[in-house]
Design a protein around this motif. Sequence first.
Motif, PDB file in Angstrom:
ATOM      1  N   THR A  92       0.834  -1.206   0.000  1.00 19.08           N
ATOM      2  CA  THR A  92       0.000   0.000   0.000  1.00 19.08           C
ATOM      3  C   THR A  92       0.865   1.250   0.000  1.00 19.08           C
ATOM      4  N   LEU A  93       1.888   1.259   0.843  1.00 19.56           N
ATOM      5  CA  LEU A  93       2.792   2.406   0.926  1.00 19.56           C
ATOM      6  C   LEU A  93       3.530   2.626  -0.392  1.00 19.56           C
ATOM      7  N   LEU A  94       4.049   1.567  -0.978  1.00 15.02           N
ATOM      8  CA  LEU A  94       4.782   1.692  -2.242  1.00 15.02           C
ATOM      9  C   LEU A  94       3.871   2.164  -3.379  1.00 15.02           C
ATOM     10  N   ALA A  95       2.621   1.712  -3.373  1.00 11.92           N
ATOM     11  CA  ALA A  95       1.674   2.158  -4.405  1.00 11.92           C
ATOM     12  C   ALA A  95       1.423   3.660  -4.289  1.00 11.92           C
ATOM     13  N   LEU A  96       1.332   4.160  -3.072  1.00 13.98           N
ATOM     14  CA  LEU A  96       1.168   5.600  -2.869  1.00 13.98           C
ATOM     15  C   LEU A  96       2.431   6.354  -3.297  1.00 13.98           C
ATOM     16  N   GLN A  97       3.584   5.819  -2.926  1.00 13.04           N
ATOM     17  CA  GLN A  97       4.842   6.475  -3.310  1.00 13.04           C
ATOM     18  C   GLN A  97       4.999   6.513  -4.826  1.00 13.04           C
ATOM     19  N   ASP A  98       4.502   5.491  -5.504  1.00 10.64           N
ATOM     20  CA  ASP A  98       4.602   5.442  -6.964  1.00 10.64           C
ATOM     21  C   ASP A  98       3.830   6.578  -7.639  1.00 10.64           C
ATOM     22  N   GLN A  99       2.868   7.153  -6.930  1.00 10.77           N
ATOM     23  CA  GLN A  99       2.104   8.270  -7.480  1.00 10.77           C
ATOM     24  C   GLN A  99       2.904   9.576  -7.439  1.00 10.77           C
ATOM     25  N   CYS A 100       3.983   9.578  -6.673  1.00 10.57           N
ATOM     26  CA  CYS A 100       4.821  10.769  -6.560  1.00 10.57           C
ATOM     27  C   CYS A 100       5.901  10.727  -7.641  1.00 10.57           C
ATOM     28  N   GLN A 101       6.386  11.892  -8.010  1.00  8.76           N
ATOM     29  CA  GLN A 101       7.413  11.982  -9.047  1.00  8.76           C
ATOM     30  C   GLN A 101       8.655  11.202  -8.633  1.00  8.76           C
ATOM     31  N   VAL A 102       9.110  11.458  -7.435  1.00  8.91           N
ATOM     32  CA  VAL A 102      10.254  10.745  -6.866  1.00  8.91           C
ATOM     33  C   VAL A 102      10.122  10.803  -5.345  1.00  8.91           C
ATOM     34  N   VAL A 103      10.537   9.726  -4.682  1.00 10.53           N
ATOM     35  CA  VAL A 103      10.517   9.679  -3.218  1.00 10.53           C
ATOM     36  C   VAL A 103      11.887   9.225  -2.749  1.00 10.53           C
ATOM     37  N   ILE A 104      12.485  10.026  -1.903  1.00  8.76           N
ATOM     38  CA  ILE A 104      13.735   9.662  -1.242  1.00  8.76           C
ATOM     39  C   ILE A 104      13.379   9.366   0.208  1.00  8.76           C
ATOM     40  N   THR A 105      13.558   8.113   0.608  1.00  9.21           N
ATOM     41  CA  THR A 105      13.233   7.702   1.976  1.00  9.21           C
ATOM     42  C   THR A 105      14.503   7.691   2.804  1.00  9.21           C
ATOM     43  N   GLN A 106      14.414   8.283   3.992  1.00  8.47           N
ATOM     44  CA  GLN A 106      15.581   8.322   4.870  1.00  8.47           C
ATOM     45  C   GLN A 106      15.171   8.037   6.305  1.00  8.47           C
ATOM     46  N   TRP A 107      15.882   7.111   6.927  1.00  8.33           N
ATOM     47  CA  TRP A 107      15.696   6.872   8.351  1.00  8.33           C
ATOM     48  C   TRP A 107      16.384   7.996   9.112  1.00  8.33           C
ATOM     49  N   ILE A 108      15.708   8.496  10.138  1.00  8.13           N
ATOM     50  CA  ILE A 108      16.302   9.502  11.014  1.00  8.13           C
ATOM     51  C   ILE A 108      16.113   9.052  12.454  1.00  8.13           C
ATOM     52  N   PRO A 109      17.013   9.476  13.348  1.00  8.98           N
ATOM     53  CA  PRO A 109      16.819   9.114  14.756  1.00  8.98           C
ATOM     54  C   PRO A 109      15.563   9.782  15.318  1.00  8.98           C
ATOM     55  N   GLU A 110      14.989   9.148  16.316  1.00  9.45           N
ATOM     56  CA  GLU A 110      13.773   9.675  16.940  1.00  9.45           C
ATOM     57  C   GLU A 110      13.945  11.130  17.373  1.00  9.45           C
ATOM     58  N   SER A 111      15.137  11.474  17.830  1.00 12.35           N
ATOM     59  CA  SER A 111      15.395  12.844  18.298  1.00 12.35           C
ATOM     60  C   SER A 111      15.275  13.875  17.182  1.00 12.35           C
ATOM     61  N   ASP A 112      15.399  13.446  15.913  1.00 16.18           N
ATOM     62  CA  ASP A 112      15.265  14.357  14.778  1.00 16.18           C
ATOM     63  C   ASP A 112      13.849  14.362  14.196  1.00 16.18           C
ATOM     64  N   ASN A 113      12.957  13.608  14.817  1.00 13.71           N
ATOM     65  CA  ASN A 113      11.587  13.487  14.325  1.00 13.71           C
ATOM     66  C   ASN A 113      10.605  14.027  15.361  1.00 13.71           C
ATOM     67  N   HIS A 114      11.042  15.047  16.074  1.00 15.21           N
ATOM     68  CA  HIS A 114      10.285  15.559  17.215  1.00 15.21           C
ATOM     69  C   HIS A 114       8.891  16.062  16.824  1.00 15.21           C
ATOM     70  N   GLY A 115       8.796  16.792  15.706  1.00 14.58           N
ATOM     71  CA  GLY A 115       7.501  17.352  15.298  1.00 14.58           C
ATOM     72  C   GLY A 115       6.467  16.270  15.047  1.00 14.58           C
ATOM     73  N   ALA A 116       6.817  15.273  14.252  1.00 11.48           N
ATOM     74  CA  ALA A 116       5.883  14.186  13.961  1.00 11.48           C
ATOM     75  C   ALA A 116       5.594  13.370  15.215  1.00 11.48           C
ATOM     76  N   HIS A 117       6.596  13.212  16.068  1.00 18.27           N
ATOM     77  CA  HIS A 117       6.413  12.454  17.315  1.00 18.27           C
ATOM     78  C   HIS A 117       5.374  13.130  18.211  1.00 18.27           C
ATOM     79  N   GLN A 118       5.492  14.448  18.369  1.00 23.34           N
ATOM     80  CA  GLN A 118       4.534  15.181  19.198  1.00 23.34           C
ATOM     81  C   GLN A 118       3.121  15.048  18.628  1.00 23.34           C
ATOM     82  N   LEU A 119       3.002  15.147  17.309  1.00 22.58           N
ATOM     83  CA  LEU A 119       1.687  14.998  16.674  1.00 22.58           C
ATOM     84  C   LEU A 119       1.136  13.592  16.869  1.00 22.58           C
ATOM     85  N   ALA A 120       2.008  12.571  16.814  1.00 28.38           N
ATOM     86  CA  ALA A 120       1.570  11.187  17.052  1.00 28.38           C
ATOM     87  C   ALA A 120       1.053  11.020  18.471  1.00 28.38           C
ATOM     88  N   GLN A 121       1.731  11.644  19.426  1.00 30.29           N
ATOM     89  CA  GLN A 121       1.262  11.597  20.813  1.00 30.29           C
ATOM     90  C   GLN A 121      -0.123  12.236  20.931  1.00 30.29           C
TER      91      GLN A 121
END
Length: 134
Positions: A92-121
Motif C-alpha cells: 500500500t505504501l509503495l503504491a502511494l509512493q509510486d504516485q509521486c514523481q520521486v521519493v527519497i526515503t531516509q531513516w532519522i533518529p527519533e530525536s530528529d523526528n520531534h515534530g511528527a512524534h509530538q503529533l503522534a502523541q
Amino acid sequence: MQLYTDAATTAVNDQSGAGILIINDGHQHQFKQILPASDNHTAEFLAAIAGFKILIDTFGTQQAVFFYTDSQIVAESVDKAYSKSFSVELATLLALQDQCQVVITQWIPESDNHGAHQLAQQGLHLNDHSAGDK
C-alpha cells in the motif's frame, strides 16, 4: 517537499495515533489522527500510509518528496521493496509512493523526528477522548 511521519502506540491496549508533518515551500502542515489498533511496527507503516495519502490529497501527485521516518523497519522495507511481516502495508505504501514523481526515503533518529512524534502523541490522545465519548 518533506514528509515526516511517526506513530505512537500504547502497549496496554494497542491504541495508536499517527503524526504527520509536511513541509512545503517553508510552510508546515501538521496532521494527527487515530490509527486502527495495532502493534507499534504496524502503526509506523499505517502512519506512513496516512502521511502519503494526506500529501497526495492536499498537494496532488507528481511531487518530489523527501520522506523521513524514525522506524528502521519502514525505511529498510521501502529500500528493499520487501517485508515478510508487513507485506500488505508495504504494498500500500509503495503504491502511494509510486504516485509521486520521486521519493527519497531516509531513516532519522527519533530525536530528529520531534515534530511528527509530538503529533503522534496528540493523535494517540484522540483515542482517549473518543473512548470517553462512547
